[in-house]
Design an enzyme around this catalytic site. Structure first.
Site, PDB file in Angstrom:
ATOM      1  N   ARG A 155      38.978  32.331  33.191  1.00  0.00           N
ATOM      2  CA  ARG A 155      38.400  32.128  34.528  1.00  0.00           C
ATOM      3  C   ARG A 155      37.371  31.000  34.504  1.00  0.00           C
ATOM      4  NH1 ARG A 155      36.342  37.777  35.450  1.00  0.00           N
ATOM      5  NH2 ARG A 155      35.511  37.027  37.412  1.00  0.00           N
TER       6      ARG A 155
ATOM      7  N   ARG B 227      37.366  27.718  46.653  1.00  0.00           N
ATOM      8  CA  ARG B 227      37.463  27.615  45.199  1.00  0.00           C
ATOM      9  C   ARG B 227      38.335  26.435  44.778  1.00  0.00           C
ATOM     10  NH1 ARG B 227      36.546  33.375  43.619  1.00  0.00           N
ATOM     11  NH2 ARG B 227      36.803  33.608  41.384  1.00  0.00           N
TER      12      ARG B 227
ATOM     13  N   LYS C 277      26.806  35.476  42.050  1.00  0.00           N
ATOM     14  CA  LYS C 277      26.997  35.110  43.467  1.00  0.00           C
ATOM     15  C   LYS C 277      26.953  36.366  44.342  1.00  0.00           C
ATOM     16  CE  LYS C 277      31.074  33.120  42.850  1.00  0.00           C
ATOM     17  NZ  LYS C 277      31.224  33.188  41.398  1.00  0.00           N
TER      18      LYS C 277
ATOM     19  N   ARG D  19      36.197  45.814  35.651  1.00  0.00           N
ATOM     20  CA  ARG D  19      37.286  45.044  36.263  1.00  0.00           C
ATOM     21  C   ARG D  19      38.285  44.626  35.197  1.00  0.00           C
ATOM     22  NH1 ARG D  19      34.571  40.480  40.084  1.00  0.00           N
ATOM     23  NH2 ARG D  19      36.311  39.328  39.196  1.00  0.00           N
TER      24      ARG D  19
ATOM     25  N   ARG E 170      29.590  43.796  33.092  1.00  0.00           N
ATOM     26  CA  ARG E 170      29.729  44.127  34.515  1.00  0.00           C
ATOM     27  C   ARG E 170      30.475  45.440  34.728  1.00  0.00           C
ATOM     28  NH1 ARG E 170      31.018  39.051  38.277  1.00  0.00           N
ATOM     29  NH2 ARG E 170      33.020  39.084  37.242  1.00  0.00           N
TER      30      ARG E 170
HETATM   31  P1  AMP Z   1      36.105  37.007  42.050  1.00  0.00           P
HETATM   32  O1  AMP Z   1      35.692  38.429  42.278  1.00  0.00           O
HETATM   33  O2  AMP Z   1      35.481  36.048  43.007  1.00  0.00           O
HETATM   34  O3  AMP Z   1      35.895  36.596  40.606  1.00  0.00           O
HETATM   35  O4  AMP Z   1      37.673  36.930  42.337  1.00  0.00           O
HETATM   36  C1  AMP Z   1      38.600  37.714  41.604  1.00  0.00           C
HETATM   37  C2  AMP Z   1      39.943  37.036  41.617  1.00  0.00           C
HETATM   38  O5  AMP Z   1      40.450  36.970  42.970  1.00  0.00           O
HETATM   39  C3  AMP Z   1      39.950  35.605  41.119  1.00  0.00           C
HETATM   40  O6  AMP Z   1      40.013  35.494  39.709  1.00  0.00           O
HETATM   41  C4  AMP Z   1      41.231  35.068  41.795  1.00  0.00           C
HETATM   42  O7  AMP Z   1      42.391  35.535  41.152  1.00  0.00           O
HETATM   43  C5  AMP Z   1      41.163  35.750  43.167  1.00  0.00           C
HETATM   44  N1  AMP Z   1      40.423  34.923  44.143  1.00  0.00           N
HETATM   45  C6  AMP Z   1      39.257  35.226  44.753  1.00  0.00           C
HETATM   46  N2  AMP Z   1      38.877  34.256  45.587  1.00  0.00           N
HETATM   47  C7  AMP Z   1      39.824  33.297  45.510  1.00  0.00           C
HETATM   48  C8  AMP Z   1      40.006  32.019  46.150  1.00  0.00           C
HETATM   49  N3  AMP Z   1      39.109  31.536  47.022  1.00  0.00           N
HETATM   50  N4  AMP Z   1      41.123  31.306  45.827  1.00  0.00           N
HETATM   51  C9  AMP Z   1      42.044  31.777  44.967  1.00  0.00           C
HETATM   52  N5  AMP Z   1      41.936  32.965  44.319  1.00  0.00           N
HETATM   53  C10 AMP Z   1      40.831  33.724  44.586  1.00  0.00           C
END
Ligand code: AMP
Length: 278
Positions: free
Chosen positions: A224, A135, A58, A213, A169
């Protein structure tokens, strides 16, 4: 909830309502707003969302489209990581949630997002490509109440490839750009074609600053993915019912996928760049 109220403020220039009823209409509207000579301001009003499981890409495609279309790419995961890095009052609480692959509360996410939108608005930004938000159904419903999303792109990729991609990554700890050291060669099976993805290696000035990460370990990636199926997959149905969901199966790495994505979006890279300088 004050920040959420700010996000809901209907007078914000960020919250530009556009009326589109189907995905096809959304895609053809993009094409016409680029080519009908409406000029810069209308061109930048895209309000798009990128959905897809963790690691699907994404961030990569949203960021490329953001540069091409001149709208900000807003990734809520980046907002959460910035908050973590700032060592502010929320950091400890957030670290525990994120490192377990769980979702942060809607309230915190709305707070971070509304601050980001306000800061962008103050700099004259308009439109957005959201990545990692909404989400949950609740997030999607609230977003739907406060603004009109033009198009939702749902990126899809084979699950075996996804885990391998997440484990490869890396992020440059200095500039924040994402790379991938995995060289993927997934075999054809059960009628699915094979898939190869070359690594996305960093330039030499980032190479020594790469970090992984904390939530890109195999165990956390699997959690996840599980949480995505449980909480985020229903969001796909939410937008499908609104006629805004464009499904896109990634055919491989960036060289194969990027031109195909532009084609699906009815965008011509050369034409978009030309209209931007005109
Ligand atoms: P990502 O980089 O999008 O995978 O986000 C990393 C982490 O941030 C996720 O695993 C969640 O813990 C948190 N996070 C990001 N976006 C959201 C969202 N829209 N709602 C809840 N938690 C989020």
């Amino acid at each position: 909830m004050a920040a959420l109220t700010r996000l809901m403020k209907p007078t914000s220039t960020i919250i530009t309502r556009r009326s589109l009823s189907t995905t096809t209409a959304a895609v053809s509207d993009i094409q016409s707003s680029l080519s009908d000579g409406k000029g810069g301001s209308s061109r930048n009003n895209f309000q798009w969302v990128f959905l897809g499981v963790p690691g699907v890409g994404k961030g990569t495609y949203a960021s490329r489209l953001s540069s091409l279309l001149g709208v900000p790419h807003i990734a809520t995961g980046d907002l959460v990581r910035n908050e973590l890095a700032s060592k502010g009052p929320l950091s400890n609480q957030l670290a525990e949630i994120v490192n377990q692959g769980k979702l942060v509360s809607d309230e915190i996410i709305f707070n971070l997002l509304s601050k980001r939108l306000e800061a962008g608005e103050a700099k004259g930004e308009s439109g957005f490509i959201l990545d990692g938000f909404p989400r949950t159904i609740r997030q999607a419903e609230i977003l739907n109440e406060v603004t009109e999303i033009d198009l939702v792109v749902n990126l899809k990729l084979r699950e075996d490839v996804l885990v391998e991609k997440c484990l490869g990554r890396r992020i440059c700890s200095e500039c924040g750009k994402g790379f991938n050291v995995a060289s993927i060669n997934a075999k054809a099976e059960n009628g699915r074609p094979g898939m190869s993805m070359a690594p996305l290696l960093p330039p030499s000035h980032c190479a020594s600053k790469l970090v992984t990460r904390a939530d890109d370990t195999e165990e956390v990636v699997k959690e996840r993915l599980r949480i995505y199926q449980e909480k985020s997959q229903p969001v796909e149905g939410f937008y499908r019912d609104l006629g805004k969901l464009m499904e896109f199966d990634l055919p491989g790495g960036i060289p194969e996928s990027w031109p195909k994505l532009l084609e699906a979006l009815n965008l011509d890279e050369y034409e978009v760049k030309r209209s931007a300088v005109a």
